[in-house]
Write a protein that holds these residues in place. Structure first.
Motif, PDB file in Angstrom:
ATOM      1  N   MET A   1      37.776  -5.411 -12.682  1.00  0.00           N
ATOM      2  CA  MET A   1      36.516  -5.135 -12.436  1.00  0.00           C
ATOM      3  C   MET A   1      35.509  -4.160 -12.335  1.00  0.00           C
ATOM      4  O   MET A   1      36.153  -3.051 -12.236  1.00  0.00           O
ATOM      5  N   TYR A  17      25.360  -9.029 -11.311  1.00  0.00           N
ATOM      6  CA  TYR A  17      25.926  -8.323 -12.793  1.00  0.00           C
ATOM      7  C   TYR A  17      25.442  -8.481 -13.462  1.00  0.00           C
ATOM      8  O   TYR A  17      24.225  -8.431 -13.733  1.00  0.00           O
ATOM      9  N   ASP A  66      33.807 -11.975  -1.436  1.00  0.00           N
ATOM     10  CA  ASP A  66      34.212 -13.458  -2.125  1.00  0.00           C
ATOM     11  C   ASP A  66      32.807 -14.667  -1.909  1.00  0.00           C
ATOM     12  O   ASP A  66      32.614 -15.718  -2.704  1.00  0.00           O
ATOM     13  N   LYS A  70      26.382 -14.692  -6.708  1.00  0.00           N
ATOM     14  CA  LYS A  70      26.210 -13.446  -6.788  1.00  0.00           C
ATOM     15  C   LYS A  70      25.814 -13.962  -8.858  1.00  0.00           C
ATOM     16  O   LYS A  70      25.243 -15.455  -8.611  1.00  0.00           O
ATOM     17  N   THR A 150      28.823 -12.481 -21.067  1.00  0.00           N
ATOM     18  CA  THR A 150      29.845 -13.561 -20.966  1.00  0.00           C
ATOM     19  C   THR A 150      30.683 -12.740 -20.192  1.00  0.00           C
ATOM     20  O   THR A 150      31.548 -13.073 -19.508  1.00  0.00           O
ATOM     21  N   GLN A 151      30.769 -11.328 -20.113  1.00  0.00           N
ATOM     22  CA  GLN A 151      32.454 -10.882 -19.314  1.00  0.00           C
ATOM     23  C   GLN A 151      32.284 -11.373 -18.299  1.00  0.00           C
ATOM     24  O   GLN A 151      33.107 -11.237 -17.210  1.00  0.00           O
ATOM     25  N   PHE A 152      30.804 -11.593 -17.250  1.00  0.00           N
ATOM     26  CA  PHE A 152      30.845 -11.056 -16.258  1.00  0.00           C
ATOM     27  C   PHE A 152      31.208 -12.956 -15.477  1.00  0.00           C
ATOM     28  O   PHE A 152      30.705 -13.486 -14.240  1.00  0.00           O
ATOM     29  N   VAL A 153      30.869 -13.880 -16.377  1.00  0.00           N
ATOM     30  CA  VAL A 153      30.521 -15.261 -16.449  1.00  0.00           C
ATOM     31  C   VAL A 153      32.361 -15.540 -15.690  1.00  0.00           C
ATOM     32  O   VAL A 153      33.092 -15.905 -16.507  1.00  0.00           O
ATOM     33  N   THR A 154      32.085 -16.132 -14.439  1.00  0.00           N
ATOM     34  CA  THR A 154      33.347 -16.448 -13.759  1.00  0.00           C
ATOM     35  C   THR A 154      32.910 -17.766 -12.880  1.00  0.00           C
ATOM     36  O   THR A 154      31.481 -18.040 -12.066  1.00  0.00           O
ATOM     37  N   PRO A 155      33.894 -18.611 -12.304  1.00  0.00           N
ATOM     38  CA  PRO A 155      33.468 -19.673 -11.557  1.00  0.00           C
ATOM     39  C   PRO A 155      32.641 -19.318 -10.416  1.00  0.00           C
ATOM     40  O   PRO A 155      32.337 -20.422  -9.592  1.00  0.00           O
ATOM     41  N   ASP A 156      32.558 -18.084  -9.363  1.00  0.00           N
ATOM     42  CA  ASP A 156      32.012 -17.892  -8.401  1.00  0.00           C
ATOM     43  C   ASP A 156      30.510 -17.698  -8.834  1.00  0.00           C
ATOM     44  O   ASP A 156      30.198 -16.827  -8.048  1.00  0.00           O
ATOM     45  N   LEU A 157      30.108 -16.916  -9.754  1.00  0.00           N
ATOM     46  CA  LEU A 157      28.879 -17.499 -10.088  1.00  0.00           C
ATOM     47  C   LEU A 157      27.867 -18.266 -10.370  1.00  0.00           C
ATOM     48  O   LEU A 157      27.952 -19.246 -10.818  1.00  0.00           O
TER      49      LEU A 157
END
Length: 228
Positions: A1, A17, A66, A70, A150-157
Motif C-alpha cells: 500500500m 486515497y 479496516d 475510505k 483504479t489502483q485503490f479500488v478495493t472492496p472496502d472503498l
C-alpha cells in the motif's frame, strides 16, 4: 500500500486515497479542513499535506485501519491526461531542461509557446507514447504519469466522488455516512498552465492521442464510467 497517497484521521476514522493529477489538491484541502487541520494561506495543499503527515499522521497505517471509512476523488481520464501533460511541461520549463525526454526537442525549444495548439497537440501525443513505452525515468524520478485511479479500488472503498460533480457528491456522502465535509473551492494549479483550459480538450486531442488515453487508462474509463 502506497502510504504517501493516503490521508487519514485517527480521530475521525476517515481515509482519503488521492491520486496525482486527479483533483488531489482540492480533495486534500477538503479533507484537511474536515480533520480540523489549520490550513495556512498561500501554501500549496501538498505542502500542507506533508506538514499534516509529519505532525499528525506520522506516515503510519493504524491497526484499526479496516474500520475506517475510505473515500477517493476521481477525475475524467481524458482531462487528467491533459493536466498531467501540462504539469510535465511546467516541470521541464521550471528546471530549464528536458531531462531524458529528448523527443520534445524536435517540437519545443525551452521557450515553447503554450498557445501554439498544433505543436501542443503533437507534443501531447508524444507524451502519451512515452508513458506507454515507460520512458519516464531519470531526472524526474519515478513515473507518476502512469498511475491509474483504479489502483485503490478495493472492496472496502466506501465511495468515490467525481471531481466534475464534487459538491453534489459531497452532499451524498455527508447524508449517507453522517459526515460534514465542505465543498471548498480551490484553484487547482493545473488550470493555470494554459488560458482557456476548459476549451483545450477539443483542440489538443487527435484520434491517436485519444486512442492512447483509452489504452493507458482503460480500467479508469470503464470502472468510473467516463467518456470523452
Amino acid at each position: 500500500m502506497r502510504i504517501h497517497s493516503i490521508l487519514l484521521s485517527s480521530e475521525k476514522k476517515i481515509c482519503l486515497y488521492w491520486t496525482p493529477k486527479a483533483g488531489s489538491s482540492t480533495a486534500i484541502k477538503i479533507f484537511l479542513n474536515y480533520f480540523g487541520f489549520n490550513i495556512q494561506e498561500g501554501k500549496t495543499m501538498h505542502y500542507m499535506r506533508l506538514n499534516y503527515e509529519k505532525m499528525v499522521q506520522k506516515r503510519e497505517i493504524p491497526e484499526d485501519f479496516d474500520s475506517y471509512r475510505k473515500f477517493q476523488v476521481v477525475r475524467n481520464p481524458y482531462n487528467r491526461a491533459i493536466s498531467s501533460f501540462l504539469y510535465f511541461l511546467e516541470r521541464v520549463k521550471s528546471k530549464n531542461e528536458f531531462g531524458d525526454f529528448n523527443v520534445f526537442n524536435s517540437i519545443f525549444d525551452k521557450n515553447y509557446d503554450l498557445n501554439n495548439i498544433k505543436k501542443l497537440s503533437e507534443a501531447f501525443t508524444l507524451f502519451l507514447l512515452d508513458i506507454k513505452e515507460t520512458k519516464f525515468t531519470g531526472s524526474f524520478g519515478s513515473n507518476i504519469y502512469d498511475h491509474t485511479q483504479t489502483q485503490f479500488v478495493t472492496p472496502d472503498l466506501d465511495y468515490f466522488l467525481k471531481l466534475e460533480n464534487l459538491c453534489s457528491d459531497i452532499e451524498i456522502v455527508n447524508a449517507k455516512f453522517n459526515l460534514d465535509l465542505k465543498c471548498l473551492k480551490y484553484d487547482p494549479h493545473s488550470f493555470k498552465k494554459v488560458n482557456g483550459y476548459s476549451s483545450i480538450k477539443s483542440k489538443i486531442y487527435s484520434p491517436e492521442s485519444r486512442k492512447l488515453v483509452e489504452e493507458l487508462y482503460k480500467k479508469d474509463i470503464e470502472f468510473f464510467k467516463y467518456s470523452f
